[in-house]
Write a protein that holds these residues in place. Structure first.
Motif, PDB file in Angstrom:
ATOM      1  N   SER A  67      -6.919  38.656  10.494  1.00 21.57           N
ATOM      2  CA  SER A  67      -8.146  38.034   9.981  1.00 21.57           C
ATOM      3  C   SER A  67      -8.727  37.204  11.124  1.00 21.57           C
ATOM      4  O   SER A  67      -8.059  36.999  12.139  1.00 21.57           O
ATOM      5  N   CYS A  68      -9.940  36.718  10.935  1.00 22.23           N
ATOM      6  CA  CYS A  68     -10.585  35.904  11.969  1.00 22.23           C
ATOM      7  C   CYS A  68      -9.777  34.614  12.194  1.00 22.23           C
ATOM      8  O   CYS A  68      -9.465  34.250  13.326  1.00 22.23           O
ATOM      9  N   LYS A  69      -9.407  33.975  11.101  1.00 20.24           N
ATOM     10  CA  LYS A  69      -8.661  32.715  11.183  1.00 20.24           C
ATOM     11  C   LYS A  69      -7.315  32.949  11.870  1.00 20.24           C
ATOM     12  O   LYS A  69      -6.896  32.168  12.722  1.00 20.24           O
ATOM     13  N   HIS A  70      -6.647  34.043  11.508  1.00 22.18           N
ATOM     14  CA  HIS A  70      -5.360  34.332  12.128  1.00 22.18           C
ATOM     15  C   HIS A  70      -5.525  34.595  13.619  1.00 22.18           C
ATOM     16  O   HIS A  70      -4.857  33.976  14.447  1.00 22.18           O
ATOM     17  N   LEU A  71      -6.410  35.536  13.955  1.00 18.56           N
ATOM     18  CA  LEU A  71      -6.533  35.981  15.342  1.00 18.56           C
ATOM     19  C   LEU A  71      -6.822  34.826  16.303  1.00 18.56           C
ATOM     20  O   LEU A  71      -6.221  34.735  17.369  1.00 18.56           O
ATOM     21  N   PHE A  72      -7.746  33.951  15.916  1.00 17.44           N
ATOM     22  CA  PHE A  72      -8.174  32.915  16.860  1.00 17.44           C
ATOM     23  C   PHE A  72      -7.402  31.599  16.752  1.00 17.44           C
ATOM     24  O   PHE A  72      -7.385  30.825  17.708  1.00 17.44           O
ATOM     25  N   PHE A  73      -6.796  31.344  15.589  1.00 21.31           N
ATOM     26  CA  PHE A  73      -6.209  30.004  15.431  1.00 21.31           C
ATOM     27  C   PHE A  73      -4.745  29.961  15.012  1.00 21.31           C
ATOM     28  O   PHE A  73      -3.994  29.135  15.502  1.00 21.31           O
ATOM     29  N   THR A  74      -4.310  30.822  14.095  1.00 22.88           N
ATOM     30  CA  THR A  74      -2.936  30.668  13.609  1.00 22.88           C
ATOM     31  C   THR A  74      -1.967  31.700  14.195  1.00 22.88           C
ATOM     32  O   THR A  74      -0.763  31.588  13.999  1.00 22.88           O
ATOM     33  N   CYS A  75      -2.466  32.703  14.883  1.00 25.59           N
ATOM     34  CA  CYS A  75      -1.604  33.705  15.526  1.00 25.59           C
ATOM     35  C   CYS A  75      -0.670  33.002  16.533  1.00 25.59           C
ATOM     36  O   CYS A  75      -1.113  32.094  17.247  1.00 25.59           O
ATOM     37  N   GLY A  76       0.575  33.443  16.584  1.00 25.08           N
ATOM     38  CA  GLY A  76       1.530  32.831  17.510  1.00 25.08           C
ATOM     39  C   GLY A  76       1.058  32.899  18.956  1.00 25.08           C
ATOM     40  O   GLY A  76       1.248  31.963  19.727  1.00 25.08           O
ATOM     41  N   VAL A  77       0.406  34.019  19.318  1.00 27.38           N
ATOM     42  CA  VAL A  77      -0.081  34.193  20.692  1.00 27.38           C
ATOM     43  C   VAL A  77      -1.243  33.225  20.966  1.00 27.38           C
ATOM     44  O   VAL A  77      -1.248  32.498  21.956  1.00 27.38           O
ATOM     45  N   TRP A  82      -3.831  28.039  23.117  1.00 27.90           N
ATOM     46  CA  TRP A  82      -4.441  26.707  22.908  1.00 27.90           C
ATOM     47  C   TRP A  82      -3.518  25.610  23.446  1.00 27.90           C
ATOM     48  O   TRP A  82      -3.963  24.645  24.072  1.00 27.90           O
ATOM     49  N   MET A  83      -2.221  25.759  23.213  1.00 29.57           N
ATOM     50  CA  MET A  83      -1.267  24.745  23.660  1.00 29.57           C
ATOM     51  C   MET A  83      -1.153  24.717  25.187  1.00 29.57           C
ATOM     52  O   MET A  83      -1.058  23.655  25.793  1.00 29.57           O
ATOM     53  N   GLU A  84      -1.194  25.896  25.805  1.00 29.28           N
ATOM     54  CA  GLU A  84      -1.134  25.963  27.274  1.00 29.28           C
ATOM     55  C   GLU A  84      -2.369  25.312  27.900  1.00 29.28           C
ATOM     56  O   GLU A  84      -2.288  24.678  28.941  1.00 29.28           O
ATOM     57  N   ILE A  85      -3.504  25.508  27.247  1.00 30.39           N
ATOM     58  CA  ILE A  85      -4.743  24.899  27.746  1.00 30.39           C
ATOM     59  C   ILE A  85      -4.632  23.367  27.635  1.00 30.39           C
ATOM     60  O   ILE A  85      -5.018  22.634  28.546  1.00 30.39           O
ATOM     61  N   CYS A  86      -4.082  22.884  26.529  1.00 31.55           N
ATOM     62  CA  CYS A  86      -3.868  21.439  26.361  1.00 31.55           C
ATOM     63  C   CYS A  86      -2.925  20.923  27.445  1.00 31.55           C
ATOM     64  O   CYS A  86      -3.162  19.868  28.039  1.00 31.55           O
ATOM     65  N   PHE A  95      -3.894  21.094  16.247  1.00 32.07           N
ATOM     66  CA  PHE A  95      -5.212  21.655  15.929  1.00 32.07           C
ATOM     67  C   PHE A  95      -5.361  21.987  14.446  1.00 32.07           C
ATOM     68  O   PHE A  95      -4.376  22.226  13.749  1.00 32.07           O
ATOM     69  N   SER A  96      -6.603  22.045  14.026  1.00 28.37           N
ATOM     70  CA  SER A  96      -6.922  22.500  12.676  1.00 28.37           C
ATOM     71  C   SER A  96      -6.949  24.040  12.679  1.00 28.37           C
ATOM     72  O   SER A  96      -7.127  24.656  13.723  1.00 28.37           O
ATOM     73  N   CYS A  97      -6.776  24.638  11.523  1.00 26.15           N
ATOM     74  CA  CYS A  97      -6.862  26.109  11.430  1.00 26.15           C
ATOM     75  C   CYS A  97      -8.277  26.545  11.077  1.00 26.15           C
ATOM     76  O   CYS A  97      -8.552  27.744  10.992  1.00 26.15           O
ATOM     77  N   GLU A  98      -9.150  25.591  10.799  1.00 25.50           N
ATOM     78  CA  GLU A  98     -10.531  25.924  10.450  1.00 25.50           C
ATOM     79  C   GLU A  98     -11.393  25.830  11.706  1.00 25.50           C
ATOM     80  O   GLU A  98     -11.330  24.833  12.436  1.00 25.50           O
ATOM     81  N   ALA A  99     -12.200  26.874  11.927  1.00 27.27           N
ATOM     82  CA  ALA A  99     -12.937  26.995  13.181  1.00 27.27           C
ATOM     83  C   ALA A  99     -13.771  25.758  13.522  1.00 27.27           C
ATOM     84  O   ALA A  99     -13.711  25.246  14.638  1.00 27.27           O
ATOM     85  N   GLU A 100     -14.541  25.261  12.545  1.00 23.22           N
ATOM     86  CA  GLU A 100     -15.471  24.185  12.865  1.00 23.22           C
ATOM     87  C   GLU A 100     -14.741  22.885  13.209  1.00 23.22           C
ATOM     88  O   GLU A 100     -15.079  22.212  14.191  1.00 23.22           O
ATOM     89  N   LEU A 105     -12.494  18.908  17.103  1.00 23.74           N
ATOM     90  CA  LEU A 105     -11.293  18.265  17.601  1.00 23.74           C
ATOM     91  C   LEU A 105     -11.139  18.529  19.099  1.00 23.74           C
ATOM     92  O   LEU A 105     -10.843  17.634  19.888  1.00 23.74           O
ATOM     93  N   HIS A 106     -11.371  19.783  19.461  1.00 20.94           N
ATOM     94  CA  HIS A 106     -11.252  20.195  20.854  1.00 20.94           C
ATOM     95  C   HIS A 106     -12.280  19.476  21.727  1.00 20.94           C
ATOM     96  O   HIS A 106     -11.981  19.063  22.843  1.00 20.94           O
ATOM     97  N   GLU A 107     -13.482  19.299  21.182  1.00 22.41           N
ATOM     98  CA  GLU A 107     -14.575  18.676  21.923  1.00 22.41           C
ATOM     99  C   GLU A 107     -14.200  17.271  22.419  1.00 22.41           C
ATOM    100  O   GLU A 107     -14.609  16.849  23.497  1.00 22.41           O
ATOM    101  N   ASN A 108     -13.423  16.555  21.618  1.00 21.67           N
ATOM    102  CA  ASN A 108     -13.109  15.157  21.946  1.00 21.67           C
ATOM    103  C   ASN A 108     -11.697  14.954  22.481  1.00 21.67           C
ATOM    104  O   ASN A 108     -11.187  13.842  22.462  1.00 21.67           O
ATOM    105  N   LEU A 109     -11.091  16.014  22.970  1.00 21.63           N
ATOM    106  CA  LEU A 109      -9.698  15.900  23.426  1.00 21.63           C
ATOM    107  C   LEU A 109      -9.532  15.017  24.659  1.00 21.63           C
ATOM    108  O   LEU A 109      -8.564  14.286  24.775  1.00 21.63           O
TER     109      LEU A 109
END
Ligand SMILES: [Zn+2]
Length: 188
Positions: A67-77, A82-86, A95-100, A105-109
């Motif tokens: 799903s969109c949510k899985h692929l971009f946010f909750t997928c293990g890969v 996201w964690m490597e970028i952090c 992170f939140s699992c919801e795109a918006e 959250l990312h914007e203010n890291l």
């Protein structure tokens, strides 16, 4: 009133998105991620646009349904990306699992400064595009999925966009890769 607030909120996130100095195709994908309208396998199956018996497994992890949510946010890969970028930026977060909310959250890291937020938005756009590019390579060409390659792709995309659109950004890719925070701070 509730509806009004939602519309306002929606406008704000898209206003931030369209201000980002990234290629239009990359912005368009980020926009589709934010509204949950990416043509993932689940999305195509819902519209009967996939051949019968096509696997719905995720193009990155091949474990869960794509799903969109899985692929971009909750997928293990993706989560590792996201964690490597952090880690690269020297920040920690959950992170939140919801795109918006993930976007905000990312914007203010790094900080609440507008300039930092704009670069963080570019990174967010680069991450979702690199995930999608890797997923497509895996689904359509059988290219192997490696977190380290996705992360490299993100760093390169953002560096290229900054070099193209911000004349004050003069850092080499080597400097950007090794000390992104300093490169960002030099733009203040
Ligand atoms: Zn997955």
């Amino acid at each position: 009133m509730l509806q009004g607030d939602l519309v306002l909120e929606e406008r704000l996130v898209f206003r931030r998105l369209w201000k980002a100095k990234a290629p239009s195709g990359s912005l368009a994908l980020a926009w589709r991620v934010l509204i949950g309208k990416v043509q993932t396998k689940i999305d195509l199956a819902r519209r009967n646009a996939l051949p019968v018996n096509t696997s719905l497994s995720c193009g990155l992890c091949a474990v869960e349904e794509e799903s969109c949510k899985h692929l971009f946010f909750t997928c293990g890969v993706s989560w590792k990306v996201w964690m490597e970028i952090c880690f690269w930026l020297g920040v920690h977060t959950a992170f939140s699992c919801e795109a918006e909310s993930h976007f905000y959250l990312h914007e203010n890291l790094i900080s609440c400064k507008m300039k930092d937020g704009k670069i963080m938005n570019l990174i967010w756009i680069a991450v979702v595009n690199s995930i999608w590019q890797t997923r497509n390579g895996s689904v359509f060409s059988g290219v192997g999925v490696e977190v380290v390659r996705i992360v490299e792709l993100v760093k390169y995309k953002v560096w290229l966009w900054l070099r193209t659109h911000d004349r004050n950004f003069i850092s080499s890719f080597y400097e950007w890769e090794n000390n992104p925070k300093e490169c960002i701070a030099m733009l203040h």
